[in-house]
Design an enzyme around this catalytic site. Structure first.
Site, PDB file in Angstrom:
ATOM      1  CE  LYS A  81      45.530  36.134  44.850  1.00 63.52           C
ATOM      2  NZ  LYS A  81      44.600  36.462  43.750  1.00 63.52           N
ATOM      3  CB  SER A 156      41.305  34.330  44.869  1.00 62.58           C
ATOM      4  OG  SER A 156      42.141  35.053  43.967  1.00 62.58           O
ATOM      5  CB  SER A 180      41.148  37.479  42.300  1.00 63.66           C
ATOM      6  OG  SER A 180      40.349  36.327  42.355  1.00 63.66           O
TER       7      SER A 180
END
Ligand code: GLN
Length: 501
Positions: A81, A156, A180
């Site tokens: 990420k 997210s 997330s």
């Protein structure tokens, strides 16, 4: 035609690498080819690093052929990420504020991937500074759900979930502040875990809300995530909230995969109103399967969970407004010249105006207000009290049950654009995931099939007491086996073929 290797789970691929049947170069190249063919349509990556991934792969193949004993995950490619710092690749956190910024250090989790010899394929998309549930708040455009490209992949961490669900990487790292990792896993048919707070180092994770943030794995099977958690977890002197002790082997727990005699607590407050019919149906079927497999299903009540979203949207913005104060045009990234006299205040204001998107600004304003002297006790103080009540609810529930269970999310993946202009509707996606962050306990999302009304993935969430992450892997793996036996195939084998499209 895609190379068949990419459809295998990480644990199988690790076995093939170990036995020498497959080389890391072949496996890494197969994923790079996949990224080339479907990457643009899914838009999971903000940056790819094929050359450095292949260099790692070559080195690992060489070391393996010279007889060196390597880590079980050596040679297995992974995606990271883009709010985790990487020395050799830009780290943007999905924000214009950090466009092109190359960090001066690796996050501890990234260093552990490198030390194990895992080729890093690239950095995955996210809502700006991890604020959001759909990746639509990314400054670089949204990622798509591989099950239906007109729908959101969750957020997210929608880059990490979609990368794994579209077979562009067998594993990915995410971060979870309010859901997330778990929400994106739930809507893409993948597995995602938020470990116990402090189990995995946050050093090099661009902070959103420091008391809630946790790094964790994303994968296509429970065992795969277990192997990854075993690699990234463990004490880190660079993170003062890092737990000193080991939580044991997640891999062993996943391999055990039994629920006999386990007490599973259904949370009354997260089992009814507002949940999509197909989500409830699959959830109830899972409870039945678990019960038939020897688990004892009990009901528990967590009355304060009702206030968790309200408390979260005071605590998170308060911490975020403080964490994001460092983006001041001087220390990192963007600097914008103001109109007129460029005093430091005006440069700062022009930079923050241009560099932050609408959701980030909303939360900075909310957080700054909640922390202001007149509002502090009424808002931030009250939210902290609710946080304590939620922790007590967990304590009472765990006295009656070994793990708690709920649907992971109220609905399946919604359409891109559907909730973007309604912040409250967006916030409600995390109704089931936020309590775990407020209490610091671990949570896992495991796929439990497709909702009959829309054919989209549904996830179930298990939560365990702090430090009992192993229980999640044990129960998660058991349910995964029960489901696969019932369906006659794995969850991801139901997914549409993106290359044929
Ligand atoms: N969707 C939640 C939010 O917008 C969770 C974010 C996260 O876990 N990083 O804050």
């Amino acid at each position: 035609m895609a190379n068949e290797l990419i459809f295998k789970n990480a644990s199988e691929l690790a076995g093939l690498l170990k036995s020498g049947e497959v080389s890391s170069v072949e496996l890494t190249q197969a994923h790079i080819d996949r990224i080339e063919s479907v990457g643009e349509a899914v838009h999971s990556f903000l940056h790819t690093s094929p050359a450095s991934a292949l260099a790692t792969a070559r080195e690992i193949d060489q070391r393996r052929s010279s007889g060196e004993k390597l880590h079980d995950l050596a040679g297995l490619p992974i995606a990271v990420k883009d709010n985790l710092t990487t020395l050799d690749a830009p780290t943007t956190a999905g924000s214009k504020m950090l466009e092109g910024w190359i960090p001066p250090y690796d996050a501890t989790v990234v260093k552990r991937l490198r030390d194990a010899g895992m080729p890093i394929l690239g950095k995955t998309n996210l809502d700006e500074f991890a604020m959001g549930s759909s990746t639509e708040f990314s400054a670089y455009g949204p990622s798509k759900n591989p099950w239906d490209l007109t729908r959101i992949p969750g957020g997210s961490g929608g880059g990490s979930s979609s990368v794994v669900a579209s077979f562009q990487a067998p594993l990915a790292l995410g971060s979870d502040t309010g859901g997330s990792i778990r929400f994106p896993a739930s809507v893409t048919g993948t597995v995602g875990i938020k470990p116990t707070y402090g189990a995995v180092s946050r050093y090099g994770l661009i902070a959103l809300a420091s008391s809630l943030d946790q790094v964790g794995p994303v994968s296509r099977s429970v065992l795969d995530s277990a192997m990854l958690q075993d690699l990234i977890a463990g004490h880190d002197p660079h993170d003062s909230t890092s737990l000193p002790e080991s939580l044991g082997s997640m891999t062993e727990a996943a391999l055990k995969g039994s629920v006999k005699g386990m007490r599973i607590g259904v949370i009354r407050e997260l089992n009814g109103e507002g949940f999509q019919a197909g989500v409830k149906q699959r959830f109830n079927e899972s409870l039945e399967m678990l019960s038939k497999a020897g688990a004892e299903i009990v009901e528990v009540s967590c009355p304060s969970f009702e206030y968790s979203i309200a408390a979260y949207y005071l605590i998170l913005p308060a911490e975020a407004s403080s964490n994001l104060a460092k983006f001041d045009s001087v220390r990192f990234g963007l600097r914008v010249a103001p109109e007129g006299n460029p005093t430091i205040e005006r440069v700062m204001a022009a930079t923050r105006e241009a560099g932050f998107g609408p959701e980030v600004k909303r939360r900075i304003i909310l957080g700054t207000y909640a922390l202001s002297s007149g509002a502090f006790d009424n808002f931030y103080g009250a939210a902290q009290k609710v946080r304590t009540l939620i922790q007590r609810d967990f304590d009472a529930a765990f006295a009656k049950a070994d793990v708690l269970v709920s649907p992971c999310a109220p609905t399946t993946a919604f359409k891109l654009g559907e909730k973007i202009s309604d912040p409250l509707a967006m916030y409600l996606n995390d109704i089931a995931t936020i309590p775990a962050n407020l209490a610091g306990v671990p949570g896992i999302s495991v796929p439990i099939g497709l909702a009959p009304e829309d054919g989209l993935p549904v996830g179930i969430q298990f939560m365990a007491p702090a430090r009992a992450d192993a229980r999640l892997y044990q129960v998660g793996a058991a349910l995964e086996q029960l489901n696969e036996a019932a369906w006659g195939k794995r969850m991801m084998e139901f997914a549409p073929d993106l290359e044929a499209k």
